[in-house]
Design an enzyme around this catalytic site. Structure first.
Site, PDB file in Angstrom:
ATOM      1  N   GLU A  47       0.850  -1.184   0.000  1.00 30.91           N
ATOM      2  CA  GLU A  47       0.000   0.000   0.000  1.00 30.91           C
ATOM      3  C   GLU A  47       0.883   1.230   0.000  1.00 30.91           C
ATOM      4  O   GLU A  47       1.640   1.469   0.937  1.00 30.91           O
ATOM      5  CB  GLU A  47      -0.904  -0.004   1.240  1.00 30.91           C
ATOM      6  CG  GLU A  47      -1.942  -1.108   1.147  1.00 30.91           C
ATOM      7  CD  GLU A  47      -2.632  -1.356   2.471  1.00 30.91           C
ATOM      8  OE1 GLU A  47      -2.736  -0.433   3.285  1.00 30.91           O
ATOM      9  OE2 GLU A  47      -3.051  -2.504   2.675  1.00 30.91           O
ATOM     10  N   ASP A  58      -5.118   8.740  11.155  1.00 31.51           N
ATOM     11  CA  ASP A  58      -3.775   8.267  11.466  1.00 31.51           C
ATOM     12  C   ASP A  58      -3.250   8.775  12.791  1.00 31.51           C
ATOM     13  O   ASP A  58      -3.505   9.909  13.196  1.00 31.51           O
ATOM     14  CB  ASP A  58      -2.817   8.679  10.349  1.00 31.51           C
ATOM     15  CG  ASP A  58      -3.044   7.852   9.096  1.00 31.51           C
ATOM     16  OD1 ASP A  58      -2.900   6.624   9.191  1.00 31.51           O
ATOM     17  OD2 ASP A  58      -3.402   8.426   8.053  1.00 31.51           O
TER      18      ASP A  58
END
Ligand SMILES: Cc1ncc(COP(=O)(O)O)c(C=O)c1O
Lengths: 258, 396
Positions: A47, A58
């Site tokens: 990814e 995140d």
């Protein structure tokens, strides 16, 4: 639809290792090296993170790597330029992961077209709502033969998991617990129950577990419940160690696999 | 043209709920329940009683004689500064905390810029006996110290946001991350008409009491419910949304939204989103957004912490694009002058945010027989040290 993600999961039902990294980190031009080294070390799927200034899902590690990557000058056009010849060098499945706003500014169709030309296999945009995807973008993604990968969490109701499954082809990204990326608390017992619940649903897409997977133990545990697992923050941290990029990548991946 | 949210959560093309799946169950729970709960008689009864006896509503609509004389038009001030805690923010936090209680949530989180929303949230949490965590940019913690002290006194935990420009946008990021990590017991009280649907609509409805009162009060004073102009400052846009709400479908009422120009529109240090922004996605909403060509959010600037935000609520993006509202802006310097002017002409020290609205009276173009309502969103206690320094009163 036939792309590298489909073939990967058709050949391997178990123990797949997927790795996330932020493009442009630690240095702007490391993208190709990281991809090729990951492949050399036996990683199954990659990814490639497209950095965003405000990465809501995140934790601190990927926030920091994104900030550095942006300071280094990473952009979507730059990334496409770096990946232009990647298919002459590797056939490993590649997924682009990022937030919707930069993609929207680049133009979603232009983005899909370019990604497909390069040989990207799938896209993950956690903040693109399922309904918006269905209403506005699904046709585009299908036209360009790109898998659109969606996330599910322990809180996602069964009916919605089934709806997501019906609109995805590739894999389902099973977020291990309610959290942002980079938490290393291990896999709680509740998570195990959720993994088993999903496994019991007999979905058409394979599941891959991510968030909180950071070492051999958590990787193996996750693999018991799904087709594979994704390591992100722990890998991004490993890239910051002393030593060469090649060495850091090899040391980290071998520590997971052996 | 409709100026209200549609059933999919959009105002024109703006709005929606662009949230990662981790937040979907929370946002969906809220979407399915907010209107139903807000319409329940016992909810309304509790809300109205608190607004009256605790917040101090209705707030006065004050005819400002000396300001009117100076600008040669009839200027009224809607005195949101007289609310408990000193700003309009509490209209929303009272409503949302009652909702949170009915959803069974025990832990409240909020973001704050100027600290007014943080104080208003800490206040209602003290009132309800709920745990309260407020995220605030490091820069704002410094420049709005009195509000930080108030939040602590009220028992809230103030967590500094240290990323980006260390202001409101970053505090909002941290609050959203907290919510992702605590999806089950936590309620996020957003402080403006921003964020994923249903927040913009819900916050606008809680603030709509401002324009509801304006209509009744103006009828009493002027024999008409409709002013010629309603003027309000816009950070995320909640006080403006409340001041505009019951006039949205009255085309003869001119709505004027005032953004912070910072050091000037072209200075590179500004927060005038309608001019400097483009269609984009921030904090779960499609709206106008200050960003680079590559779609990275840019760091805004304003002397006023409450207006220092790179986006604007989706309702306002729609009011801008549809031209229903006129968008103006005022610089730091103009705002400061407006502070001193209101203080010396009317004996009211306004908040820095509010002063941006007052600063456009000079270029509004209102005629002598016309009425202008300025929404006086908050009082200036929190900004006194900035004022003292700027006007050199600390040296006298
Ligand atoms: C007094 C006052 N006015 C206005 C604002 C701006 O917020 P909004 O645009 O949501 O009204 C703030 C925000 O902190 C404030 O404290």
């Amino acid at each position: 639809m036939n792309n590298r993600i489909k073939s990967l999961f058709a050949q391997n039902q178990k123990g797949l290792l997927s790795v996330y990294f932020t493009a442009g980190f630690p240095n702007l031009d490391d993208t190709e090296t990281i991809i090729l080294e990951l492949e050399k070390n036996g990683v199954d799927l990659i990814e490639v993170g497209m950095p965003f200034s405000d990465p809501l899902a995140d934790g601190p590690t990927i926030q920091a790597s994104s900030t550095v990557a942006l300071q280094n000058g990473m952009t979507i056009p730059k990334l496409f330029e770096q990946l232009h010849d990647i298919r002459q060098k590797t056939q490993i499945p590649l997924v682009l992961m990022g937030y919707l706003n930069p993609v929207m500014q680049y133009g979603v169709e232009r983005f899909c077209q370019k990604a497909s030309e390069i040989g990207i296999d799938g896209i993950i945009l956690p903040d693109m709502p399922l309904q918006v995807y269905i209403d506005e973008f699904k046709e585009l993604f299908e036209k360009y033969n790109l898998s659109k990968v969606f996330l599910i969490t322990p809180q996602t109701p069964e009916a919605r998991i089934r709806e997501i499954d019906s609109h995805t082809n590739g894999f389902i990204y099973m977020v291990s617990s309610a959290s942002t990326t980079g938490k290393t608390i291990g896999l709680a017992e509740q998570s195990q129950a959720y993994f088993q619940r999903v496994a019991g649903m007999q979905l058409q897409n394979p599941g891959v577990i991510g968030f909180g997977i950071h070492d051999k133990e958590t990787f193996s545990a996750a693999c018991n419940h799904a087709s594979g697992a994704i390591i992100g923050s722990a890998f991004v941290k490993a890239l910051q160690q002393e030593g060469s990029l090649e060495q850091n990548i090899s040391t980290f991946i071998q520590s997971i696999k052996n | 043209m409709s100026y209200h949210v549609n059933e999919k959560g959009f105002y024109g093309k703006f709005g929606g709920a662009y949230v990662p799946e981790m937040l979907y169950p929370n946002v969906e729970e809220l979407r399915q329940n907010y209107l139903r709960i807000m319409q329940e008689p016992d909810f309304q009864e509790e809300l109205q009683l608190l607004l009256k006896d605790y917040v101090g509503r209705p707030t006065p609509l004050y005819f400002a004689p000396r300001l009117s004389e100076k600008y040669k038009t009839k200027v009224y001030l809607k005195r949101e500064d007289l609310n408990h805690t000193g700003a309009h923010k509490i209209n929303n936090t009272i409503g949302q905390v009652l909702l949170a209680k009915r959803l069974g949530k025990k832990r409240i989180i909020a973001e704050t810029g100027a600290g007014q929303h943080g104080v208003a949230t800490a206040t209602v949490c003290a009132l309800m006996g709920l745990e309260c965590i407020v995220y605030m940019g490091e820069v704002d913690i410094e420049r709005q110290a009195p509000n930080v002290a108030r939040m602590k006194m009220l028992g809230a935990k103030v967590v500094p946001a240290t990323s980006g420009s260390k202001t409101l946008k970053d505090a909002t990021n941290e609050a959203i991350r907290d919510w992702i990590n605590n999806p089950e017991n936590t309620y996020y009280i957003i402080g403006s008409v921003v964020g994923p649907h249903p927040y913009p609509d819900m916050v606008a409805r809680f603030q709509a009491v401002i324009s509801e009162e304006m209509r009744a009060q103006l009828l009493e004073k002027e024999g008409t419910e409709l002013p010629n102009y309603v003027v309000a400052c816009v950070g995320g846009g909640s006080n403006a949304a409340g001041a505009f709400y019951h006039f949205l479908d009255e085309p003869e009422v001119k709505l004027v939204a005032v953004e912070a120009a910072g050091k000037g529109i072209d200075s590179g240090e500004s927060a005038a989103t309608s001019i400097l922004g483009r269609d984009g996605i921030i904090h779960g909403s499609r709206t106008l957004l200050m960003q680079t060509e590559d779609g990275q959010v840019t760091e805004p600037y304003s002397i006023s912490a409450g207006l220092d935000y790179p986006g604007v609520g989706p309702l306002h993006a729609h009011l801008f694009e549809s031209k229903r509202a006129r968008f103006e802006n005022a610089t730091d310097e103009e705002a400061l002058q407006a502070v001193l002017e209101l203080t010396r002409l009317e004996g009211i020290i306004p908040a820095l945010e509010t002063a941006h609205a007052l600063a456009v009276l000079k270029r509004l173009g209102a005629k002598p027989n016309e009425t202008v309502i300025v929404n006086l969103s908050g009082r200036g206690d929190k900004d006194l040290s900035t004022y003292l320094k700027h006007f050199h009163f600390d040296e006298q």
